[in-house]
Design an enzyme around this catalytic site. Structure first.
Site, PDB file in Angstrom:
ATOM      1  N   THR A 375       0.376  -1.287   0.032  1.00 45.08           N
ATOM      2  CA  THR A 375      -0.319  -0.098   0.269  1.00 45.08           C
ATOM      3  C   THR A 375       0.747   1.781  -0.146  1.00 45.08           C
ATOM      4  O   THR A 375       0.348   2.201  -0.131  1.00 45.08           O
ATOM      5  CB  THR A 375      -1.259  -0.037   1.008  1.00 45.08           C
ATOM      6  OG1 THR A 375       0.214   0.137   2.410  1.00 45.08           O
ATOM      7  CG2 THR A 375      -1.861  -1.541   1.099  1.00 45.08           C
ATOM      8  N   GLU A 376       2.293   1.012   0.361  1.00 40.78           N
ATOM      9  CA  GLU A 376       2.998   2.407   0.672  1.00 40.78           C
ATOM     10  C   GLU A 376       4.199   2.085   0.381  1.00 40.78           C
ATOM     11  O   GLU A 376       5.273   3.151   0.599  1.00 40.78           O
ATOM     12  CB  GLU A 376       2.888   3.015   1.779  1.00 40.78           C
ATOM     13  CG  GLU A 376       1.607   3.234   2.191  1.00 40.78           C
ATOM     14  CD  GLU A 376       1.057   3.475   3.631  1.00 40.78           C
ATOM     15  OE1 GLU A 376       1.735   5.000   4.526  1.00 40.78           O
ATOM     16  OE2 GLU A 376       0.055   3.726   4.062  1.00 40.78           O
ATOM     17  N   ILE A 377       4.833   1.821  -0.858  1.00 44.16           N
ATOM     18  CA  ILE A 377       6.156   1.486  -1.088  1.00 44.16           C
ATOM     19  C   ILE A 377       7.060   2.502  -0.912  1.00 44.16           C
ATOM     20  O   ILE A 377       6.448   3.515  -2.035  1.00 44.16           O
ATOM     21  CB  ILE A 377       6.515   0.353  -2.556  1.00 44.16           C
ATOM     22  CG1 ILE A 377       5.666  -0.923  -1.795  1.00 44.16           C
ATOM     23  CG2 ILE A 377       7.860   0.110  -3.026  1.00 44.16           C
ATOM     24  CD1 ILE A 377       5.697  -2.085  -3.413  1.00 44.16           C
TER      25      ILE A 377
END
Length: 499
Positions: A375-377
């Site tokens: 979700t937030e790489i």
């Protein structure tokens, strides 16, 4: 890299996350696995550690172990010391003495080439499909030598990025974004401190405009987030509500107002962010607060997929609050309490990634049978630009290749001053090394164009990435055009065309 073999002749713990019985891991890349049981304690978090000796060790796997059953541990590491020897040992995470019994451990090495081959094989099986175009005339006779061209117009696998209000009115940024991505998430604009900075002062004009932008370009969008357990990310006026009844009223107004306003707009919602690390709401409203949040969200928008979202599950095994087993246990607890929780959110704020460990954690989470999203790489800004890019490519390749991963989001919302940790471009939209990696992989993971002539059987076959296609067939100065899709499946997709 190394992997474990599977031996299931022992009595596993109830709800134990079982291993996948055939798997891969890196020369120097390795997976390991085995069974662990305690004596002298009812339960404990056990870490598997690797070192040239038994000091200064790095974590390569964790398991929540018990004394009355066997718990399965799976992990991995890259053996990158100057020497080719190392010690693997197990210890209680809080260092208190106890007897740990380890059984059926196995360790398998893999070269980087073997690892890459496995990734490519999985991509071929899970992200692509073979299609055969059959061309015939109105009487059903095969048409030999027809010219066939296929072009992918939309990708099935969501790859996207965070965006911020900086994209509004910036046509160059908008074009850059939609040319690359088919998914988005708002960086801060939906968080409670943004939409209601003061009690009763609701500000939805910015997220409304951002939603209009992604909607106009047919970009899928995640909802992030309804609540955030971190006290530092809670609006000041909410923290000042000393009465549980007042806080509950504010919470209910937030969730009902947000979900009613955007019903059907967001494919996902991160309902209560980072609840493994923080407990602002559960401390004040009781241990069932999160279950209530999920229940109300499900009722308010039943078509949205509701997620847990957490950091340091996939990035490391050194964080005792968010081990893979802790995540799975919290998810089961919520679902047992009636929460409709359908998605596993892994933030992916990486320092130096341990790719074999990443694979092992994904394998364990995959046994839960839920879609897994990154979700937030991003990669820590402590690294130089080239190192960031190299690490990003490792992470993205492993995420895309794992069959349980359903989507990838980069945490790269662009601001004049930069990004949270990692940008893909500068403010002028000139690619940084990380942007070059993303562009290269996006091109690698789509069917740019395929074509040829029908054979003696009036057929043309190709292997294409899943998604939507335009098909053009030309024969004797006649041309026909149609569309088709390649959806997941093991069988060849057959498409019939009449000229």
């Amino acid at each position: 890299m190394y992997t474990f073999s599977c031996e299931l002749g022992r009595r596993p713990c109830p709800h134990v996350v079982l291993p996948l019985c055939s798997h891969v891991s890196f020369n120097n890349l390795r997976h390991r696995a085995g069974w662990v049981k305690l004596e002298g304690a009812s339960n404990a978090l056990i870490t598997a550690r690797l070192a040239p000796d038994n000091t200064g060790a790095r974590c390569i796997g964790t398991v929540l172990a018990r004394s009355d059953c066997w718990a399965f541990v799976k992990g991995g590491f890259v053996l990158d010391w100057p020497t080719q020897t190392a010690v693997i040992f197990f210890q209680n995470a809080d260092k208190t003495p106890m007897k740990i019994t380890v059984a059926s451990g196995s360790l398998q090495p893999f070269t980087t080439d073997q690892w890459a081959m496995h990734q490519q094989d999985t991509i071929r099986k899970r992200r692509k499909r073979v299609a055969t175009i059959h061309v015939a005339d109105p009487q059903g006779a095969r048409v030999v030598g027809a010219s066939v061209s296929v072009q992918q117009t939309a990708k099935d696998f969501p790859i996207g990025s965070a965006i911020a209000s900086t994209i509004l009115g910036n046509q160059a940024y908008q074009k850059w974004f939609v040319d690359r991505f088919n998914a988005a998430v708002f960086e801060d604009e939906l968080k409670w401190y943004s939409t209601e900075p003061t009690s009763g002062l609701l500000r939805f004009d910015v997220p409304d405009q951002m939603l209009a932008f992604v909607r106009s370009h047919r970009v899928m969008v995640r909802g992030h987030n309804i609540f955030w357990e971190n006290q530092d990310a809670t609006p000041r006026w909410v923290k000042n509500l000393t009465s549980p009844d007042d806080l509950r009223a504010a919470v209910n107004a937030r969730i009902q107002g947000l979900m009613t306003r955007y019903r059907g707009e967001f494919a996902h919602w991160d309902v209560n962010n980072e609840m493994l690390h923080y407990n602002f709401y559960e401390q004040r409203l009781g241990p069932n607060a999160s279950m209530e949040f999920f229940s109300v969200a499900q009722d308010a928008d039943p078509l949205a997929t509701l997620f847990m979202n957490e950091y340091n599950v996939i990035e490391t095994c050194d964080d005792p609050f968010s081990t893979v087993d802790t995540y799975a246990a919290k998810l089961r607890e919520l679902r047992a309490g009636g929460a409709i929780l359908e998605g596993i959110g892994l933030e992916g704020h990486f320092s130096r990634p341990n790719i074999p460990l990443m694979r092992a954690i994904l394998d364990k989470l995959a046994t839960l049978g839920l879609p897994i999203w990154f979700t937030e790489i991003d990669i820590s800004s402590k690294f130089d630009a080239q190192t960031q890019a190299a690490y990003l490519e490792q992470v993205l390749r492993e995420a895309y290749a794992h069959p349980a991963v359903s989507g990838v989001m980069l945490w790269t919302a662009l601001h004049p001053s930069g990004c949270y940790q990692m940008c893909l471009t500068d403010w002028g939209l000139n690619n940084l090394p990380t942007g070059d990696v993303v562009d290269r992989l996006l091109n690698e993971w789509r069917t740019l164009q395929a074509g040829g002539q029908t054979d003696a059987h009036g057929a043309y076959s190709f292997s294409g990435f899943l998604g939507e296609y335009i098909l053009t067939v030309t024969y004797n100065n006649r041309t026909t055009q149609s569309t088709f899709s390649l959806s997941p499946g093991d069988e060849t997709r057959h498409i019939n065309v009449q000229m």
